[in-house]
Design an enzyme around this catalytic site. Sequence first.
Site, short mmCIF file in Angstrom:
data_model
loop_
_atom_site.label_atom_id
_atom_site.label_comp_id
_atom_site.label_asym_id
_atom_site.label_seq_id
_atom_site.Cartn_x
_atom_site.Cartn_y
_atom_site.Cartn_z
N CYS A 2 24.87 30.58 6.38
CA CYS A 2 25.26 31.40 7.60
C CYS A 2 25.16 32.90 7.35
O CYS A 2 26.23 33.06 6.54
CB CYS A 2 26.49 30.71 8.36
SG CYS A 2 26.95 31.78 9.91
N GLU A 105 19.28 31.98 12.30
CA GLU A 105 18.55 31.43 11.09
C GLU A 105 17.18 32.13 10.86
O GLU A 105 16.51 32.28 12.01
CB GLU A 105 18.68 29.92 10.95
CG GLU A 105 18.70 29.66 9.35
CD GLU A 105 19.64 30.23 8.54
OE1 GLU A 105 19.28 30.96 7.89
OE2 GLU A 105 20.88 29.72 8.62
#
Length: 227
Positions: A2, A105
């Site tokens: 992340c 992402e």
Amino acid sequence: MCGRFTQIQSREAWLSALEGQAERSIAWDEQPIGRYNVAPGSNVLLLNYRDEALHLDPVFWGYAPPWWHKAPLINARVETAAESKMFRPLWQHGRAVVMADGWYEWKRDGAKKQPYYIYQRQHQPLFFAAIGHAPYARQQEKEGFVIVTAASDRGMVDLHDRRPLVLEAQAVSEWLHPDTSTERARELAEEAAMDPQQFHWHPVSRDVGSPRHQQPDLVEEIADPLC
């Protein structure tokens, strides 16, 4: 992993999902936070438990203890964090939660990288498991927090092999409480993690690659992804 996420809604959107779990020492505020591109190295509102109440503190996203001479780390693997030299003290005494709407992402296809925005299908508030250097009200430089990550599975693995460990709302108070043992925290990380099937994702503008960009359209779906 992340590396970017959003904190868009007001703090009340998240705290209302925790209502009844614990007392709060947090001022009422319905003003949207409005952060569409939260990047490492910035201060992030971090939910933590101390003095028998929930607190929100602005905390540096990154962790580099004095003996660490590299760039601050931003993530910790759930599989090893509880036992590692770097993260064991944080797992035991610094469990916290990052409130989020979703995260970004990047999907790689050769030399191309296309960002995607990932969020709960019903746009429910998310609670990322985090660990850091407590007490957060007296933060040391670069000794902030990291987001705990887990292995991706099912369709999400096509984007990246890691993802934030998102806790179900009903598990947040127990995760945060100092009386929760190291072993019980491990169990919560497995038993109370939100199922990847609850998430949806779509391609977004490559502008998200720069933390200077904070506009609302960063989370909107685009029609011409690179891959």
